[in-house]
Design a protein around this motif. Structure first.
Motif, PDB file in Angstrom:
ATOM      1  N   ASP A 102      55.547 135.241  28.959  1.00  0.00           N
ATOM      2  CA  ASP A 102      55.797 134.027  28.059  1.00  0.00           C
ATOM      3  C   ASP A 102      54.818 132.908  28.091  1.00  0.00           C
ATOM      4  O   ASP A 102      54.143 132.495  27.142  1.00  0.00           O
ATOM      5  N   ASP A 103      54.819 132.563  29.327  1.00  0.00           N
ATOM      6  CA  ASP A 103      53.696 131.526  29.547  1.00  0.00           C
ATOM      7  C   ASP A 103      52.170 132.095  29.382  1.00  0.00           C
ATOM      8  O   ASP A 103      51.315 131.245  28.931  1.00  0.00           O
ATOM      9  N   ALA A 104      51.922 133.270  29.848  1.00  0.00           N
ATOM     10  CA  ALA A 104      50.830 134.044  29.509  1.00  0.00           C
ATOM     11  C   ALA A 104      50.407 134.150  28.031  1.00  0.00           C
ATOM     12  O   ALA A 104      49.224 133.900  27.719  1.00  0.00           O
ATOM     13  N   GLU A 105      51.433 134.169  27.241  1.00  0.00           N
ATOM     14  CA  GLU A 105      51.203 134.404  25.766  1.00  0.00           C
ATOM     15  C   GLU A 105      50.680 133.093  25.153  1.00  0.00           C
ATOM     16  O   GLU A 105      49.724 132.877  24.513  1.00  0.00           O
ATOM     17  N   HIS A 106      51.338 131.972  25.923  1.00  0.00           N
ATOM     18  CA  HIS A 106      51.013 130.641  25.221  1.00  0.00           C
ATOM     19  C   HIS A 106      50.045 130.242  25.783  1.00  0.00           C
ATOM     20  O   HIS A 106      48.964 129.493  24.835  1.00  0.00           O
ATOM     21  N   LEU A 107      49.475 130.529  26.931  1.00  0.00           N
ATOM     22  CA  LEU A 107      48.122 130.051  27.519  1.00  0.00           C
ATOM     23  C   LEU A 107      47.054 131.029  26.692  1.00  0.00           C
ATOM     24  O   LEU A 107      46.019 130.438  26.288  1.00  0.00           O
ATOM     25  N   ALA A 108      47.134 132.321  26.308  1.00  0.00           N
ATOM     26  CA  ALA A 108      46.208 132.939  25.644  1.00  0.00           C
ATOM     27  C   ALA A 108      45.975 132.388  24.157  1.00  0.00           C
ATOM     28  O   ALA A 108      44.885 132.221  23.617  1.00  0.00           O
ATOM     29  N   ASP A 109      47.219 131.820  23.570  1.00  0.00           N
ATOM     30  CA  ASP A 109      47.048 131.257  22.149  1.00  0.00           C
ATOM     31  C   ASP A 109      46.308 129.926  22.355  1.00  0.00           C
ATOM     32  O   ASP A 109      45.337 129.600  21.367  1.00  0.00           O
ATOM     33  N   ALA A 110      46.528 129.145  23.545  1.00  0.00           N
ATOM     34  CA  ALA A 110      45.842 128.034  23.783  1.00  0.00           C
ATOM     35  C   ALA A 110      44.277 128.348  23.742  1.00  0.00           C
ATOM     36  O   ALA A 110      43.388 127.256  23.407  1.00  0.00           O
ATOM     37  N   LEU A 111      43.904 129.257  24.630  1.00  0.00           N
ATOM     38  CA  LEU A 111      42.485 129.503  24.729  1.00  0.00           C
ATOM     39  C   LEU A 111      41.749 130.089  23.335  1.00  0.00           C
ATOM     40  O   LEU A 111      40.839 129.675  23.339  1.00  0.00           O
TER      41      LEU A 111
END
Length: 204
Positions: free
Chosen positions: A183-192
């Motif tokens: 979930d954290d990785a998905e949020h990070l990918a969206d931010a990138l």
């Protein structure tokens, strides 16, 4: 490398990042050439001394970050006890503790931006032949930044499990921890993606 920059200011904070990273590379290479248990033990003791020099607060912060190694140390220790390779096991454990400990010292005394600047300078030849090195620079920064967060998340999950059951958390936290990390990785990918991803800035 495990931790972020230490809040305790030391003399090493003012040293150039390039020199510290180069010294770390040389020390790590030398440790893998050493196969004498006593020399390895002396190197480990010297690394502990480096943690102790800035004072108790710095030492405690460094040791707290190295706690993440204990599961790996336990597995390696059990394996070498079962196989009766005690000297080899002690050498490997000391090498692991010393190399990761030294790397942790570098990140505790070096700003992340300074380390990325060194990596960007080292990658200059790759950019000259047309390769995009921004992804590599960002990946290294994310590993250093996110690892402490993952450790904290795992600790919180373990604490929550202990509060609900007298049994040790053990494997029970693996699935929720994995889902939380994804979930954290998905949020990070969206931010990138929202900030342009890995595309180079054409104006620079």
């Amino acid at each position: 490398m495990i931790s972020l920059t230490s809040p305790v200011r030391t003399r090493a904070h003012g040293w150039p990042a390039g020199i510290k990273l180069a010294a770390l590379a040389v020390a790590t290479f030398a440790l893998f050439l050493i196969h004498d248990l006593w020399i390895m033990a002396a190197a480990f003791a010297a690394s502990l001394g480096l943690y102790a020099l800035p004072g108790w607060r710095f030492f405690r912060a460094g040791m707290e970050r190295l706690k993440v190694l204990w599961p790996f140390l336990a597995i390696l220790g059990v394996w070498h006890v079962v196989t009766a390779t005690y000297d080899e096991g002690a050498e490997i454990l000391l090498r692991l503790l010393t190399t990761v400990g030294l790397a942790n010292l570098v990140t505790m005394t070096t700003a992340l931006s300074d380390m990325i600047a060194v990596i960007r300078w080292l990658a200059t030849p790759l950019r000259r032949v047309g390769l995009n090195t921004r992804a590599m620079e960002l990946a290294i920064a994310l590993v250093i930044r996110i690892l402490p967060t993952l450790i904290d998340n795992g600790q919180r999950l373990s604490d929550a499990c202990r509060a609900r059951s007298p049994r040790r958390p053990g494997w029970r936290v693996v699935v929720p921890f994995t889902l939380l990390a994804l979930d954290d990785a998905e949020h990070l990918a969206d931010a990138l993606r929202a900030r342009g991803g890995f595309l180079e800035n054409k104006e620079t």
